[in-house]
Design a protein around this motif. Structure first.
Motif, PDB file in Angstrom:
ATOM      1  N   LEU A 170       0.829  -1.200   0.000  1.00  0.00           N
ATOM      2  CA  LEU A 170       0.000   0.000   0.000  1.00  0.00           C
ATOM      3  C   LEU A 170       0.867   1.256   0.000  1.00  0.00           C
ATOM      4  O   LEU A 170       0.534   2.255  -0.651  1.00  0.00           O
ATOM      5  CB  LEU A 170      -0.928  -0.009   1.215  1.00  0.00           C
ATOM      6  CG  LEU A 170      -1.971   1.108   1.288  1.00  0.00           C
ATOM      7  CD1 LEU A 170      -2.849   1.136   0.038  1.00  0.00           C
ATOM      8  CD2 LEU A 170      -2.833   0.957   2.543  1.00  0.00           C
ATOM      9  N   SER A 171       1.979   1.208   0.697  1.00  0.00           N
ATOM     10  CA  SER A 171       2.907   2.343   0.702  1.00  0.00           C
ATOM     11  C   SER A 171       3.474   2.602  -0.689  1.00  0.00           C
ATOM     12  O   SER A 171       3.617   3.750  -1.127  1.00  0.00           O
ATOM     13  CB  SER A 171       4.047   2.090   1.695  1.00  0.00           C
ATOM     14  OG  SER A 171       4.955   3.159   1.719  1.00  0.00           O
ATOM     15  N   THR A 226       0.716   4.201  -2.929  1.00  0.00           N
ATOM     16  CA  THR A 226       0.372   5.587  -2.599  1.00  0.00           C
ATOM     17  C   THR A 226       1.578   6.519  -2.563  1.00  0.00           C
ATOM     18  O   THR A 226       1.403   7.739  -2.492  1.00  0.00           O
ATOM     19  CB  THR A 226      -0.298   5.636  -1.214  1.00  0.00           C
ATOM     20  OG1 THR A 226       0.629   5.146  -0.228  1.00  0.00           O
ATOM     21  CG2 THR A 226      -1.561   4.788  -1.184  1.00  0.00           C
ATOM     22  N   LYS A 227       2.791   5.952  -2.605  1.00  0.00           N
ATOM     23  CA  LYS A 227       4.011   6.757  -2.456  1.00  0.00           C
ATOM     24  C   LYS A 227       3.996   7.527  -1.139  1.00  0.00           C
ATOM     25  O   LYS A 227       4.406   8.684  -1.044  1.00  0.00           O
ATOM     26  CB  LYS A 227       4.174   7.737  -3.625  1.00  0.00           C
ATOM     27  CG  LYS A 227       4.017   7.117  -5.006  1.00  0.00           C
ATOM     28  CD  LYS A 227       5.025   6.013  -5.262  1.00  0.00           C
ATOM     29  CE  LYS A 227       4.872   5.440  -6.670  1.00  0.00           C
ATOM     30  NZ  LYS A 227       5.704   4.234  -6.899  1.00  0.00           N
ATOM     31  N   THR A 228       3.518   6.852  -0.110  1.00  0.00           N
ATOM     32  CA  THR A 228       3.358   7.478   1.205  1.00  0.00           C
ATOM     33  C   THR A 228       4.103   6.662   2.255  1.00  0.00           C
ATOM     34  O   THR A 228       3.617   5.607   2.688  1.00  0.00           O
ATOM     35  CB  THR A 228       1.853   7.555   1.578  1.00  0.00           C
ATOM     36  OG1 THR A 228       1.143   8.202   0.518  1.00  0.00           O
ATOM     37  CG2 THR A 228       1.645   8.335   2.859  1.00  0.00           C
ATOM     38  N   SER A 268      -5.086   9.007   0.323  1.00  0.00           N
ATOM     39  CA  SER A 268      -4.453   8.389  -0.846  1.00  0.00           C
ATOM     40  C   SER A 268      -4.531   6.872  -0.848  1.00  0.00           C
ATOM     41  O   SER A 268      -4.146   6.238  -1.832  1.00  0.00           O
ATOM     42  CB  SER A 268      -2.983   8.819  -0.942  1.00  0.00           C
ATOM     43  OG  SER A 268      -2.247   8.399   0.198  1.00  0.00           O
ATOM     44  N   VAL A 269      -5.044   6.248   0.223  1.00  0.00           N
ATOM     45  CA  VAL A 269      -5.185   4.785   0.202  1.00  0.00           C
ATOM     46  C   VAL A 269      -6.149   4.330  -0.889  1.00  0.00           C
ATOM     47  O   VAL A 269      -6.118   3.182  -1.324  1.00  0.00           O
ATOM     48  CB  VAL A 269      -5.648   4.225   1.576  1.00  0.00           C
ATOM     49  CG1 VAL A 269      -4.630   4.525   2.664  1.00  0.00           C
ATOM     50  CG2 VAL A 269      -7.024   4.751   1.955  1.00  0.00           C
ATOM     51  N   SER A 270      -7.008   5.254  -1.353  1.00  0.00           N
ATOM     52  CA  SER A 270      -7.951   4.892  -2.411  1.00  0.00           C
ATOM     53  C   SER A 270      -7.399   5.184  -3.801  1.00  0.00           C
ATOM     54  O   SER A 270      -8.137   5.140  -4.789  1.00  0.00           O
ATOM     55  CB  SER A 270      -9.278   5.640  -2.219  1.00  0.00           C
ATOM     56  OG  SER A 270      -9.080   7.041  -2.286  1.00  0.00           O
ATOM     57  N   LYS A 271      -6.098   5.473  -3.888  1.00  0.00           N
ATOM     58  CA  LYS A 271      -5.487   5.772  -5.184  1.00  0.00           C
ATOM     59  C   LYS A 271      -5.666   4.620  -6.167  1.00  0.00           C
ATOM     60  O   LYS A 271      -5.923   4.829  -7.353  1.00  0.00           O
ATOM     61  CB  LYS A 271      -4.000   6.072  -4.984  1.00  0.00           C
ATOM     62  CG  LYS A 271      -3.291   6.573  -6.219  1.00  0.00           C
ATOM     63  CD  LYS A 271      -1.876   6.998  -5.900  1.00  0.00           C
ATOM     64  CE  LYS A 271      -1.173   7.568  -7.116  1.00  0.00           C
ATOM     65  NZ  LYS A 271       0.216   8.019  -6.796  1.00  0.00           N
ATOM     66  N   ASP A 272      -5.512   3.400  -5.670  1.00  0.00           N
ATOM     67  CA  ASP A 272      -5.842   2.199  -6.459  1.00  0.00           C
ATOM     68  C   ASP A 272      -6.851   1.422  -5.630  1.00  0.00           C
ATOM     69  O   ASP A 272      -6.521   0.434  -4.984  1.00  0.00           O
ATOM     70  CB  ASP A 272      -4.589   1.375  -6.750  1.00  0.00           C
ATOM     71  CG  ASP A 272      -4.865   0.213  -7.717  1.00  0.00           C
ATOM     72  OD1 ASP A 272      -6.049  -0.102  -7.937  1.00  0.00           O
ATOM     73  OD2 ASP A 272      -3.894  -0.373  -8.227  1.00  0.00           O
TER      74      ASP A 272
END
Length: 253
Positions: free
Chosen positions: A64-65, A68-70, A141-145
């Motif tokens: 997930l990181s 999201t690049k987070t 941003s977790v919903s980015k994909d």
């Protein structure tokens, strides 16, 4: 801060998002306290139309990181994923009752109820975490994909992941962001004219430019309105979310 504030108001007024955490995991007691506090939020018709998933698997957090690049999705004391959840309302019904419920469950009205319930619970969770001396940040941003996240969490129909909350022991103390002036948010009896509203936002833009230019890290020259105008001009694709929600059995547009 005004000495007449009680502890609850003091906690609310000192809120700031924390994105750097010490390498300390939350205790089971802290996690339970945060979730129980979330559950005490107001809920439309007492549906409690949300679920909270603690993401503890290092491989899932890493994936997930990367999506999201987070980095603070991995580097925190605990990661909560908050989901709008209408599935729970169906599990005790007969097959015929489930069919009879579909029109209401799949309507945009009930999806809005679930989103609102989830947001209220999340705010309680953040306040609870901060009252324990922890820091937190809500992660949209977790919903980015969102389809990939859906698969990762094995979510059934009527359950939609909305955002994450990373919680942990703070390893930074950022300045508090200035909020919009009260006059740009609270109105009596009617909405203000566009010229009045513009005047109030112009003053706020000046305050935000000063904040961004003088804060202790990640300085930049930006105001509030221009940042959001530039964002909304990007023409980001939105149809994918609608199609995803339809695939979850929700008839929203």
């Amino acid at each position: 801060m005004n000495n007449t504030f009680n502890e609850v108001l003091a906690a609310i007024m000192s809120h700031r998002s924390i994105r750097k955490f010490k390498n300390e995991k939350l205790t089971p007691s802290q996690i339970e306290t945060i979730v129980r506090a979330a559950q005490m939020a107001s809920s439309s018709r007492f549906m409690q139309a949300y679920s909270i998933i603690g993401l503890t698997d290092p491989a899932l957090k890493r994936e997930l990181s990367e999506i999201t690049k987070t980095p603070y999705i991995e580097e925190n004391g605990h990661l909560f994923i908050f989901c709008a959840d209408l599935k729970r309302l169906t599990v005790m019904g007969t097959e015929q009752e489930k069919q009879d419920m579909r029109m209401m469950l799949e309507s945009s009205v009930f999806y809005q109820i679930a989103v609102t319930d989830t947001a209220l619970a999340a705010q309680n969770a953040v306040l609870a975490a901060e009252s324990l001396g922890l820091g937190a940040v809500i992660i949209g941003s977790v919903s980015k994909d969102i389809r990939r996240l859906d698969q990762m969490l094995a979510l059934p129909e009527y359950v939609v992941p909305l955002f994450g909350i990373a919680v942990g022991v703070p390893d930074q103390q950022p300045e508090i962001k200035p909020r919009l002036p009260l006059e740009a948010v609270y109105f009596e009896n009617r909405y203000p004219s566009e010229s009045d509203l513009k005047e109030r936002i112009e003053a706020y833009d000046h305050d935000m430019r000063h904040y961004y230019q003088t804060r202790s890290e990640n300085n930049r020259d930006a105001g509030w309105s221009r940042s959001h105008i530039d964002l909304l001009k990007l023409q980001l694709p939105l149809s994918g979310m609608t199609e995803y929600l339809h695939g979850k059995g929700l008839n929203v547009t």
